[in-house]
Write an enzyme that holds these catalytic residues in place. Structure first.
Site, PDB file in Angstrom:
ATOM      1  N   SER A   1       1.097  -1.508  -0.037  1.00 25.65           N
ATOM      2  CA  SER A   1       0.140  -0.328   0.118  1.00 25.65           C
ATOM      3  C   SER A   1       0.587   0.946   0.391  1.00 25.65           C
ATOM      4  O   SER A   1       0.613   2.339   0.971  1.00 25.65           O
ATOM      5  CB  SER A   1      -0.944  -0.734   1.333  1.00 25.65           C
ATOM      6  OG  SER A   1      -1.909  -0.881   1.533  1.00 25.65           O
TER       7      SER A   1
ATOM      8  N   ARG B   1       8.434   6.310  -3.304  1.00 23.02           N
ATOM      9  CA  ARG B   1       8.323   6.536  -1.400  1.00 23.02           C
ATOM     10  C   ARG B   1       7.728   6.181  -1.388  1.00 23.02           C
ATOM     11  O   ARG B   1       6.579   5.435  -1.577  1.00 23.02           O
ATOM     12  CB  ARG B   1       8.700   8.210  -2.389  1.00 23.02           C
ATOM     13  CG  ARG B   1       7.042   9.116  -2.493  1.00 23.02           C
ATOM     14  CD  ARG B   1       7.137  10.115  -2.199  1.00 23.02           C
ATOM     15  NE  ARG B   1       7.016  10.236  -4.132  1.00 23.02           N
ATOM     16  CZ  ARG B   1       6.022   9.901  -4.648  1.00 23.02           C
ATOM     17  NH1 ARG B   1       4.746   9.851  -4.927  1.00 23.02           N
ATOM     18  NH2 ARG B   1       6.023   9.993  -5.733  1.00 23.02           N
TER      19      ARG B   1
ATOM     20  N   ASP C   1      -3.519  -1.383  -2.353  1.00 22.20           N
ATOM     21  CA  ASP C   1      -5.204  -2.196  -1.555  1.00 22.20           C
ATOM     22  C   ASP C   1      -5.776  -0.693  -2.243  1.00 22.20           C
ATOM     23  O   ASP C   1      -7.584  -1.657  -2.290  1.00 22.20           O
ATOM     24  CB  ASP C   1      -4.879  -1.310   0.441  1.00 22.20           C
ATOM     25  CG  ASP C   1      -3.752   0.058   0.247  1.00 22.20           C
ATOM     26  OD1 ASP C   1      -3.875   0.972  -0.697  1.00 22.20           O
ATOM     27  OD2 ASP C   1      -3.889   0.391   1.021  1.00 22.20           O
TER      28      ASP C   1
HETATM   29  C1  BGC Z   1      -0.210   4.995  -0.343  1.00 21.43           C
HETATM   30  C2  BGC Z   1      -1.038   4.698  -1.069  1.00 21.43           C
HETATM   31  C3  BGC Z   1      -2.384   3.312  -0.058  1.00 21.43           C
HETATM   32  C4  BGC Z   1      -2.806   4.845   0.949  1.00 21.43           C
HETATM   33  C5  BGC Z   1      -3.613   4.104   1.586  1.00 21.43           C
HETATM   34  C6  BGC Z   1      -0.893   5.907   1.072  1.00 21.43           C
HETATM   35  O1  BGC Z   1      -0.196   6.386   1.227  1.00 21.43           O
HETATM   36  O2  BGC Z   1       0.460   6.059  -0.606  1.00 21.43           O
HETATM   37  O3  BGC Z   1      -0.585   4.015  -2.407  1.00 21.43           O
HETATM   38  O4  BGC Z   1      -3.373   2.773  -1.323  1.00 21.43           O
HETATM   39  O5  BGC Z   1      -2.112   4.780   1.489  1.00 21.43           O
HETATM   40  O6  BGC Z   1      -2.967   2.710   2.521  1.00 21.43           O
END
Ligand code: BGC
Length: 483
Positions: A157, A172, A210
């Protein structure tokens, strides 16, 4: 029946009765700073729509708009056993998903508590922890060893670029993670190697955000699903875009990919407005950003997601204490500790229904070692409402922008995450925010675009995507650039 907005106004009046003029002035100051009008929501949404398109263009923009290589909508008839993992804020969740067809699935799962300080651990430690947990899970579920390598959908995620479904180059870290040696690298071989080193019979077949998992899992059971959303520690959304409307993929796709077909896009819209042209950032938002491990990144997320809401309150309380407005003569050692308050602080403050706010009193006493007056507790209550309301209202700009971009006038927006599921009033405030943007005049129960509770994206969603990928590969179809 009084509407949600009327009720909020009544509650405010009652709350502020008898409060001292000094604290009232502070309440009014923060009401001014944290209230977002319908007009402003519309402006933000309009800019959001152009930013979504920019992210899909060849030159790119702030919002990464990562093609997720999920090229089909699930039919609900996918079947088979799949493993899925999800690296969350406090646990690694490992799930065995049995897709049964007929839009049904069963899951068996275990949670493995993340070691302390994992957010700043070494890369090897992270992969070792995940591989060891998977090994323990496989031994437990398959005491006689599985007959073949188990396909795994890896829910990761964080913003990871994908030129194929089975890779993810971490752009990142977000949400306070800061593990060296992973940014700029493909995380799939790292996990696969840690598994092979331990002889764990698992094939990582798909890497999934996610939100993409949430989108696909919800579409498996509800064909009205238009997007998958996470409002949790972080925030983000995914939706199906027409392949022909993804200019940055032009000329890079295998011939078997239909231009009129759809592809899931992981927007990574937590990065919306990193250039700071439209969001009404307060000095506290600016400070949170400046003191984070990645300043200048995830501007939108830092104003709305669960990782930051408690910190926002802390910064405000600390400032007012240093100005001698609240907590007079009390020790601020604990209050000076970054992230000592998490999202449960505003959440508890918002739900405290005791006449003198004794839950807020214990919260501040236990967490910060500070005794509060009734006025201070009323201030904390009102501040929490303002921060919670701002988060919910800003959150829906991403939903509205996707709807406008895809011309969706009706549909279900499947949402998951701790803020959506547990933050008091989030759902009502979000619905109200959408109403303000779209100028709906119907009753809330008839709003045409509805945020619905999602199916388990990082379990079932990852499994369904792994199944869709295996099917494409078996048919010799591409699952990535040149693959
Ligand atoms: C991430 C995402 C993720 C979201 C929710 C963000 O900080 O960059 O990839 O989908 O958080 O978990």
């Amino acid at each position: 029946m009084v509407s949600f907005v009327e009720q909020a106004a009544l509650n405010r009046e009652k709350l502020l009765q008898g409060i001292s003029p000094e604290i009232l002035r502070q309440v009014e100051k923060f009401e001014f700073l944290f209230t977002i009008s319908a007009e402003k929501l519309k402006e933000i949404t309009a800019h959001f729509v152009t930013e979504l398109a920019k992210g899909l263009s060849k030159q790119g923009g702030n919002i990464p708009m990562i093609p997720g290589w999920v090229l089909e909508l699930p039919t609900g008839n996918e079947t088979g056993d799949y493993l899925a993992i999800d690296l969350g804020g406090t646990n690694l969740r490992v799930v065995l998903v049995k897709l049964l067809g007929g839009s049904k699935f069963e899951t068996v799962q275990d949670k493995y508590a993340l070691p302390d300080n994992i957010r700043t651990a070494k890369s090897e430690d992270l992969w070792a922890f995940i591989a060891d947990s998977l090994k323990a899970f496989v031994i437990k579920q398959y005491p006689n060893k599985p007959s073949h390598a188990l396909p795994l959908g890896f829910t990761f995620s964080y913003p990871a670029s994908q030129d194929a479904i089975n890779e993810g180059i971490l752009q990142r870290w977000t949400k306070g993670y800061d593990i060296e040696g992973v940014e700029g690298k493909d995380v799939v071989p790292m996990l696969q190697k840690a598994l092979s080193d331990r002889d764990v019979p698992i094939d990582v077949v798909a890497l999934i955000n996610d939100t993409t998992g949430t989108l696909v899992a919800s579409a498996y059971t509800d064909p009205e699903t238009k997007m998958g959303l996470i409002f949790g520690t972080g925030c983000n959304g995914a939706y199906y875009e027409r392949v022909a409307d993804i200019p940055k993929l032009e000329g890079r796709l295998g011939k078997d990919i239909d231009q009129n077909g759809l592809m899931a896009i992981n927007c990574e819209y937590g990065a919306f407005d990193n250039e700071h042209v439209i969001l009404p950032r307060t000095e506290y938002d600016i400070q949170i950003d400046a003191e984070s491990p990645r300043p200048g990144q995830q501007s939108f997320e830092k104003m709305i997601s669960g990782y930051y809401l408690g910190e926002l309150i802390r910064l405000i309380l600390l400032e007012l204490h240093s100005e001698g407005v609240i907590f007079k003569g009390q020790d601020n050692t604990k209050l000076s500790e970054p992230f000592i308050l998490d999202t449960s602080a505003p959440a508890i403050s918002e739900t405290d229904s005791t006449p003198e706010f004794s839950e807020i009193e214990s919260l501040i006493k236990n967490k910060l070692g500070i005794n509060t007056t009734l006025d201070e507790r009323k201030f904390i209550r009102r501040l929490s409402e303002l921060i919670g309301n701002r988060a919910a209202r800003l959150s829906v700009c991403g939903i509205a922008a996707i709807c406008k971009k895809r011309n969706y006038e009706t549909g279900h927006c499947a949402a998951d995450g701790s803020v959506y599921n547990r933050y008091p009033g989030f759902k009502e405030r979000a619905a109200q925010g959408l109403r303000d943007i779209f100028d709906w005049t119907v009753e809330p129960k008839d709003y045409p675009i509805v945020i619905t509770p999602a199916e388990d994206g990082s379990g079932a969603g990852a499994a369904i995507i792994a199944a869709l990928t295996e099917k494409r590969l078996a048919a010799g179809l591409s699952v990535g650039v040149g693959k």
